[in-house]
Write a protein that holds these residues in place. Structure first.
Motif, PDB file in Angstrom:
ATOM      1  N   SER A 195       1.134  -1.245  -0.101  1.00 15.80           N
ATOM      2  CA  SER A 195       0.135   0.075   0.036  1.00 15.80           C
ATOM      3  C   SER A 195       0.749   1.236   0.145  1.00 15.80           C
ATOM      4  O   SER A 195       2.075   1.267   0.569  1.00 15.80           O
ATOM      5  N   GLY A 196       0.216   2.268  -0.663  1.00  6.49           N
ATOM      6  CA  GLY A 196       1.347   3.371  -0.676  1.00  6.49           C
ATOM      7  C   GLY A 196       0.352   4.612  -1.250  1.00  6.49           C
ATOM      8  O   GLY A 196      -0.749   4.423  -1.517  1.00  6.49           O
ATOM      9  N   LYS A 197       1.084   5.862  -1.065  1.00  5.76           N
ATOM     10  CA  LYS A 197       0.237   6.993  -1.727  1.00  5.76           C
ATOM     11  C   LYS A 197       0.586   7.147  -3.141  1.00  5.76           C
ATOM     12  O   LYS A 197       1.849   6.849  -3.521  1.00  5.76           O
ATOM     13  N   ASN A 198      -0.273   7.316  -4.141  1.00  9.97           N
ATOM     14  CA  ASN A 198       0.390   7.561  -5.384  1.00  9.97           C
ATOM     15  C   ASN A 198       0.453   9.170  -5.618  1.00  9.97           C
ATOM     16  O   ASN A 198       0.635   9.995  -4.900  1.00  9.97           O
ATOM     17  N   THR A 199       0.580   9.160  -6.943  1.00 14.10           N
ATOM     18  CA  THR A 199       0.952  10.681  -7.348  1.00 14.10           C
ATOM     19  C   THR A 199      -0.127  11.723  -7.026  1.00 14.10           C
ATOM     20  O   THR A 199       0.287  13.006  -6.944  1.00 14.10           O
ATOM     21  N   VAL A 200      -1.224  11.314  -6.753  1.00 17.34           N
ATOM     22  CA  VAL A 200      -2.076  12.366  -6.287  1.00 17.34           C
ATOM     23  C   VAL A 200      -2.428  12.224  -4.686  1.00 17.34           C
ATOM     24  O   VAL A 200      -3.511  12.608  -4.426  1.00 17.34           O
ATOM     25  N   ASN A 201      -1.793  11.928  -4.264  1.00 14.83           N
ATOM     26  CA  ASN A 201      -1.618  11.419  -2.621  1.00 14.83           C
ATOM     27  C   ASN A 201      -2.821  10.752  -2.226  1.00 14.83           C
ATOM     28  O   ASN A 201      -3.461  11.039  -1.029  1.00 14.83           O
ATOM     29  N   ALA A 220      23.541 -16.259  -2.249  1.00 15.86           N
ATOM     30  CA  ALA A 220      22.144 -15.629  -2.079  1.00 15.86           C
ATOM     31  C   ALA A 220      22.007 -14.668  -3.343  1.00 15.86           C
ATOM     32  O   ALA A 220      23.017 -13.947  -3.730  1.00 15.86           O
ATOM     33  N   PRO A 221      20.922 -14.608  -3.723  1.00 18.76           N
ATOM     34  CA  PRO A 221      20.853 -13.695  -5.083  1.00 18.76           C
ATOM     35  C   PRO A 221      20.580 -12.332  -4.441  1.00 18.76           C
ATOM     36  O   PRO A 221      20.178 -12.080  -3.387  1.00 18.76           O
ATOM     37  N   ASP A 222      20.861 -11.475  -5.486  1.00 19.06           N
ATOM     38  CA  ASP A 222      20.648  -9.946  -5.018  1.00 19.06           C
ATOM     39  C   ASP A 222      19.172  -9.812  -5.603  1.00 19.06           C
ATOM     40  O   ASP A 222      18.654 -10.548  -6.554  1.00 19.06           O
ATOM     41  N   SER A 223      18.648  -8.877  -4.738  1.00 20.23           N
ATOM     42  CA  SER A 223      16.853  -8.763  -5.205  1.00 20.23           C
ATOM     43  C   SER A 223      16.698  -7.227  -5.122  1.00 20.23           C
ATOM     44  O   SER A 223      17.025  -6.566  -4.200  1.00 20.23           O
ATOM     45  N   LEU A 224      15.452  -7.038  -5.730  1.00 24.42           N
ATOM     46  CA  LEU A 224      14.737  -5.833  -5.747  1.00 24.42           C
ATOM     47  C   LEU A 224      13.477  -6.022  -6.013  1.00 24.42           C
ATOM     48  O   LEU A 224      13.173  -6.788  -6.739  1.00 24.42           O
ATOM     49  N   TRP A 225      12.631  -5.210  -5.501  1.00 24.55           N
ATOM     50  CA  TRP A 225      11.203  -5.155  -5.847  1.00 24.55           C
ATOM     51  C   TRP A 225      10.699  -3.975  -6.967  1.00 24.55           C
ATOM     52  O   TRP A 225      11.277  -2.748  -6.811  1.00 24.55           O
ATOM     53  N   ARG A 226       9.921  -4.314  -7.927  1.00 27.48           N
ATOM     54  CA  ARG A 226       9.612  -3.505  -8.895  1.00 27.48           C
ATOM     55  C   ARG A 226       8.063  -3.623  -9.062  1.00 27.48           C
ATOM     56  O   ARG A 226       7.436  -4.823  -9.119  1.00 27.48           O
ATOM     57  N   ARG A 227       7.322  -2.471  -9.290  1.00 27.53           N
ATOM     58  CA  ARG A 227       6.107  -2.479  -9.826  1.00 27.53           C
ATOM     59  C   ARG A 227       5.822  -2.787 -11.580  1.00 27.53           C
ATOM     60  O   ARG A 227       6.779  -2.635 -12.129  1.00 27.53           O
ATOM     61  N   TYR A 228       4.742  -3.047 -11.798  1.00 26.97           N
ATOM     62  CA  TYR A 228       4.337  -3.251 -13.023  1.00 26.97           C
ATOM     63  C   TYR A 228       4.725  -1.967 -13.835  1.00 26.97           C
ATOM     64  O   TYR A 228       5.420  -1.844 -15.065  1.00 26.97           O
ATOM     65  N   SER A 229       4.385  -0.692 -13.525  1.00 27.62           N
ATOM     66  CA  SER A 229       4.603   0.407 -13.946  1.00 27.62           C
ATOM     67  C   SER A 229       6.077   0.772 -14.298  1.00 27.62           C
ATOM     68  O   SER A 229       6.355   1.154 -15.293  1.00 27.62           O
ATOM     69  N   GLU A 230       6.912   0.169 -13.410  1.00 30.10           N
ATOM     70  CA  GLU A 230       8.358   0.338 -13.897  1.00 30.10           C
ATOM     71  C   GLU A 230       8.710  -0.498 -14.831  1.00 30.10           C
ATOM     72  O   GLU A 230       9.617  -0.114 -15.862  1.00 30.10           O
ATOM     73  N   PHE A 231       8.163  -1.635 -14.883  1.00 33.04           N
ATOM     74  CA  PHE A 231       8.347  -2.592 -16.203  1.00 33.04           C
ATOM     75  C   PHE A 231       7.891  -1.908 -17.472  1.00 33.04           C
ATOM     76  O   PHE A 231       8.701  -1.733 -18.533  1.00 33.04           O
ATOM     77  N   GLU A 232       6.775  -1.029 -16.932  1.00 29.81           N
ATOM     78  CA  GLU A 232       6.407  -0.159 -18.505  1.00 29.81           C
ATOM     79  C   GLU A 232       7.271   0.767 -18.862  1.00 29.81           C
ATOM     80  O   GLU A 232       7.662   1.028 -20.210  1.00 29.81           O
ATOM     81  N   LEU A 233       7.849   1.395 -17.786  1.00 25.98           N
ATOM     82  CA  LEU A 233       8.665   2.382 -18.267  1.00 25.98           C
ATOM     83  C   LEU A 233      10.015   1.975 -18.929  1.00 25.98           C
ATOM     84  O   LEU A 233      10.386   2.603 -20.024  1.00 25.98           O
ATOM     85  N   LEU A 234      10.531   0.888 -18.290  1.00 27.16           N
ATOM     86  CA  LEU A 234      11.585   0.222 -18.935  1.00 27.16           C
ATOM     87  C   LEU A 234      11.384   0.019 -20.389  1.00 27.16           C
ATOM     88  O   LEU A 234      12.148   0.127 -21.491  1.00 27.16           O
ATOM     89  N   ARG A 235      10.093  -0.668 -20.715  1.00 22.74           N
ATOM     90  CA  ARG A 235       9.681  -1.110 -22.044  1.00 22.74           C
ATOM     91  C   ARG A 235       9.658   0.323 -23.086  1.00 22.74           C
ATOM     92  O   ARG A 235      10.045   0.238 -24.112  1.00 22.74           O
ATOM     93  N   ASN A 236       9.105   1.252 -22.663  1.00 24.69           N
ATOM     94  CA  ASN A 236       8.893   2.498 -23.375  1.00 24.69           C
ATOM     95  C   ASN A 236      10.310   3.022 -23.599  1.00 24.69           C
ATOM     96  O   ASN A 236      10.400   3.382 -24.680  1.00 24.69           O
ATOM     97  N   TYR A 237      11.075   2.930 -22.608  1.00 19.75           N
ATOM     98  CA  TYR A 237      12.340   3.446 -23.023  1.00 19.75           C
ATOM     99  C   TYR A 237      13.249   2.437 -24.150  1.00 19.75           C
ATOM    100  O   TYR A 237      13.759   3.233 -24.895  1.00 19.75           O
ATOM    101  N   LEU A 238      12.895   1.238 -24.105  1.00 21.50           N
ATOM    102  CA  LEU A 238      13.573   0.625 -25.038  1.00 21.50           C
ATOM    103  C   LEU A 238      12.884   0.718 -26.447  1.00 21.50           C
ATOM    104  O   LEU A 238      13.758   0.651 -27.424  1.00 21.50           O
ATOM    105  N   LEU A 239      11.717   0.713 -26.570  1.00 19.91           N
ATOM    106  CA  LEU A 239      11.005   1.192 -27.485  1.00 19.91           C
ATOM    107  C   LEU A 239      11.362   2.265 -28.416  1.00 19.91           C
ATOM    108  O   LEU A 239      11.616   2.307 -29.504  1.00 19.91           O
ATOM    109  N   VAL A 240      11.703   3.500 -27.555  1.00 21.84           N
ATOM    110  CA  VAL A 240      12.085   4.797 -28.164  1.00 21.84           C
ATOM    111  C   VAL A 240      13.681   4.614 -28.616  1.00 21.84           C
ATOM    112  O   VAL A 240      14.126   5.020 -29.619  1.00 21.84           O
ATOM    113  N   THR A 241      14.501   3.899 -27.603  1.00 19.12           N
ATOM    114  CA  THR A 241      15.875   3.779 -27.682  1.00 19.12           C
ATOM    115  C   THR A 241      16.186   2.866 -28.789  1.00 19.12           C
ATOM    116  O   THR A 241      17.225   3.256 -29.533  1.00 19.12           O
ATOM    117  N   TYR A 242      15.347   1.688 -29.209  1.00 20.30           N
ATOM    118  CA  TYR A 242      15.866   0.720 -30.211  1.00 20.30           C
ATOM    119  C   TYR A 242      14.427   0.717 -31.196  1.00 20.30           C
ATOM    120  O   TYR A 242      14.043  -0.497 -31.044  1.00 20.30           O
TER     121      TYR A 242
END
Lengths: 369, 458
Positions: free
Chosen positions: B76-82, B107-129
């Motif tokens: 749970s968290g606050k979004n952009t419009v609080n 032990a593996p290194d790990s981090l948490w990501r939201r779906y929206s971050e995956f989207e951001l990554l993909r959009n970056y890739l789309l534009v860059t390549y």
């Protein structure tokens, strides 16, 4: 009419009658069947039949005649039911192959049940039915008289003192059983409906694969293969549905009629008991008044009731036993058809995989070459 | 449930193209990129664990890393419009490949990501390549659902399938010969905080083509590469067929569910019936249980089939990515044509001014006629200006030509790679579908055989 224990079949060395029914039908006249009577081998054990084999032509109304005659002459016995007399025109095609087929099976069963019965199989009416070139039918009067008599004792408001427990139990069983039959019928119909809708979607699904084939080159084979398998499964499903509506449902429905017949016999037994009790009461009253001995009719009535009870109990056992066999066969058949359906589908998919994997090894070896 | 937790085992692979590695180095990507210069390639041995299609001949995997999307959790968290909101985060685990290969089990290194971050990554890739058919993400919202399947994004089954889809996305990207070397991708996998800022700093958003420009190019381009037009047409068809298939499959699943479930009613009626029977009772009762089991078996069967649907969906979305590459071609081609056209017209203007011969109608020409020719000084100035513009224009045309040709060259390579991957993947998907069907038939046979045995005992 039998008194006491009915004559057995195998026990007394009497050979049963085996019949074979072949349909003969022409569009111009209504359905008539050919009844072939084959007296299993030794003709001497069934002396009332002159020839070892008979072949006669009968219409539905002839079977109806036989049934009525048997009911009249053997009122204490359970007469197997006939398939429904009247079928709604327009709803069922009376000349369609399926209908003829289904009806014929039911008529065949009817005759076999009578032929298997230790008492009914000796009935002279059955003999005529099976052997006479032309049935001399005279029905109506006798039936009406019988009906009239029993109505008197029921309509007269006389109630049974006490129905013996075993007959009560039979009645209850029949009611519940009837209910369950109805439920199973509804479930089977529902399954048919669901399967038919599934089939429609499945066909559409197959065409989507087919239409994709044209777009691809490498994927052509797998796509065609899948489309083919789906088509095979559709065919298998169609067969299953046909089977359910032609073999399963009619037998189920016929048992409902059988239950009705049984209930009728129970009612008649009640009526004869009612008649006896009425006469007995009347006689006792008279006896008290003018000291006459028990009239013969009353004794006859008592005999009649006792006979009826005995016949009925024997028939009930037989009916239960037959019912067990029939349902075992019916349900096993249903299971078999379903297994068969899945086996067909499985075979189709397995051959597709083999085909595709062969192609794969073919490709690999041609690549390395 | 047969989950596809594909932790691909990346192999230590030298680069396939030394030229490519040089280009990458020139782009200033850091040392995480493969630096080997050998140009021979060892055949990629399909990893023994799942998903052979990930490992391609001579492809550049993220050879240092084993990648896995291990878990999903609600936050749970606050979004952009609080405002308070719940969302799901996914755990990305990475481990150095050599350690795994050596048998050590760090032990593996790990981090948490939201779906929206995956989207951001993909959009970056789309534009860059823009010349790469970029692997798609699993769907944002559940679609093509048959009625019993939940359309709720928070539904655990949906979340699980999405987890698998995200892992699949990462593995596809990480095994792509071009995409796997991207710095931002590495960041995404290894640095949890501050990643977003880094992505924005690349300024990729400014480089994105506007929708309008792209659309107008599609309509107005004159000479697009025929092969790309065919590919575009193919992508449309692919999209159409996969979506039709997905819809039809969902309807079939719905109906099949109905058929199986009705058989459960047999279970109940047999049980009730057995109560009034003596010898038949036991057989009926047990048969009833098998009918119940049969009715229940459809749930697992259809859940399994969702994996097939997911594979189809991936290619439904891939079709979109393919079309994007084709549209980019249209755009670059169109811009080249525009630049060429512009250059021609400027040259013509220059010619007219220089020679006085008016070839085409122009307002200047008209006004000249009406008001008289302009002064020679002015004309000279204009000629000078035009010459500068022409020089610029020639540079522009050169640039655009290079851009266009490079795009065509690179895109064609990747589209071929995509085609091979698609053929392999879909073929496997269809085979797996057949395997699923066989399994369903076997189960059906088993259930009915069990019931039959009970009937025989009646």
């Amino acid at each position: 009419m039998s008194v006491g224990t009915p004559r057995g079949l195998a026990s007394s060395g009497q050979k049963p009658i085996a019949e074979i029914l072949h349909p003969l039908s022409s569009a111009a006249e209504p359905l008539s069947v050919s009844v072939t009577v084959n007296l299993g081998g030794d003709k001497t054990t069934r002396v009332e039949f002159d020839l070892p084999e008979y072949c006669v032509r009968r219409r539905y109304q002839d079977f109806d005649w036989l049934r009525i005659k048997l009911e009249d002459s053997q009122p204490t016995h359970l007469i197997p039911p006939l398939p429904e007399k009247f079928v709604m025109k327009g709803v069922v095609d009376r000349f369609s192959e399926e209908f003829v087929e289904t009806r014929m099976k039911a008529l065949d069963k009817f005759l076999k049940r009578i032929a298997d019965h230790p008492v009914l199989s000796f009935n002279p009416h059955l003999n005529s039915f099976l052997t006479a070139k032309d049935l001399n039918k005279r029905q109506g009067l006798a039936l009406l008289t019988k009906v009239g008599e029993s109505v008197k004792y029921v309509a007269g408001g006389y109630k049974l003192r006490a129905r013996p427990a075993e007959f009560c139990a039979m009645g209850e069983y029949l009611d519940t059983f009837n209910q369950k039959l109805g439920t199973i019928d509804r479930i089977a119909q529902r399954i048919l409906k669901e399967q038919s809708e599934y089939l429609t979607e499945l066909r559409e699904y197959g065409t989507v694969y087919s239409s994709w084939v044209g777009l691809e080159d490498e994927l052509r084979r797998p796509l065609e293969g899948v489309a083919g398998c789906v088509t095979t499964c559709c065919g298998a499903l169609e067969d299953l549905g046909e089977n359910m509506s032609q073999d399963f449902l009619p037998v189920l429905r016929e048992y409902v009629l059988y239950v009705e017949s049984m209930k009728n016999v129970l009612r008649k037994r009640d009526q004869s008991q009612a008649e006896y009790e009425a006469r007995l009461e009347a006689a006792i009253l008279r006896k008290q008044e003018d000291r006459t001995p028990m009239p013969v009719e009353v004794e006859k009535c008592q005999d009649k009731v006792e006979c009826f009870n005995a016949d009925l109990k024997a028939d009930w056992e037989r009916w239960q036993s037959n019912k067990r066999q029939d349902f075992k066969q019916l349900l096993t058949g249903m299971a078999d058809k379903n297994i068969n359906h899945y086996e067909k589908c499985q075979a189709a998919w397995e051959s597709l995989i083999t085909l595709l994997q062969d192609k794969q090894t073919e490709d690999k070896s041609s690549e390395t070459n | 449930m047969g989950t596809l937790c594909a932790c691909v085992l990346a192999h230590h692979q030298p680069h396939h193209h030394s030229a490519e590695s040089k280009r990458m180095a020139e782009d200033g990507r850091d040392e995480l990129v493969a630096t080997d210069d050998e140009s021979d390639h060892t055949a990629a041995d399909g990893s023994s664990s799942l998903n052979n299609t990930m490992v391609e001949e001579g492809s550049t995997l993220v050879r240092r890393m084993e990648i896995c999307v291990a878990e999903a959790e609600k936050r749970s968290g606050k979004n952009t419009v609080n405002m308070q909101e719940t969302f799901t985060v996914y755990l990305i685990e990475t481990r150095p490949m050599d350690a795994v290969a050596e048998g050590r089990n760090p032990a593996p290194d790990s981090l948490w990501r939201r779906y929206s971050e995956f989207e951001l990554l993909r959009n970056y890739l789309l534009v860059t390549y823009p010349y790469i058919v970029v692997p798609p993400l699993p769907e944002k919202r559940a679609e093509f659902v048959w009625h019993k399947l939940s359309a709720d994004n928070m539904d655990p089954d949906f979340v699980e399938r999405r987890r698998i889809g995200l892992e699949n996305f990462l593995l596809r990207v990480a095994s792509h010969p071009v995409l796997s070397n991207d710095k931002i991708l590495h960041h995404f996998l290894t640095e949890e905080y501050g990643w977003k800022e880094v992505v924005y700093e690349t300024g990729f958003q400014a480089k994105a083509d506007s929708r309008i420009r792209a659309l107008s190019a599609t309509f107005r381009v004159r000479n697009p590469d025929k092969r790309f037009m065919e590919m575009k047409h193919y992508s449309d068809q692919l999209q159409s067929h996969t979506s039709q298939l997905l819809r039809a499959r969902a309807r079939v699943a719905d109906r099949l569910y109905g058929v199986y479930k009705v058989h459960g009613n047999y279970g109940r009626v047999f049980s009730e019936w057995s109560a009034i029977e003596k010898e038949m009772g036991d057989g009926l009762q047990s048969a009833g249980h098998h009918m119940d089991a049969y009715a229940a078996s459809i749930d697992d069967i259809l859940e399994e089939e969702e994996h097939y649907a997911d594979q189809l969906k991936e290619y439904l979305f891939y079709a979109e990515a393919l079309r994007a590459v084709c549209r980019k071609h249209e755009l670059t081609q169109f811009e080249l044509e525009m630049a060429s056209q512009d250059l021609i017209s400027k040259k013509q203007q220059h010619e007219e001014l220089a020679t006085g011969i008016v070839r085409t109608f122009s307002f200047k020409g008209m006004t000249n006629k009406i008001f008289g020719q302009e002064a020679p000084v002015q004309r000279e100035a204009r000629i000078k200006l035009l010459e500068e513009l022409i020089a610029e224009g020639e540079d522009t045309v050169k640039e655009k030509t290079v851009e266009c040709e490079e795009h065509v060259e690179r895109a064609w390579v990747d589209m071929q790679r995509f085609k091979e991957q698609k053929d392999k993947d879909l073929r496997e998907a269809l085979i797996n579908y057949a395997v699923m069907q066989i399994s369903m038939c076997k189960k059906g046979i088993q259930m009915w055989s069990n019931a039959k045995e009970c009937f025989l005992k009646m």
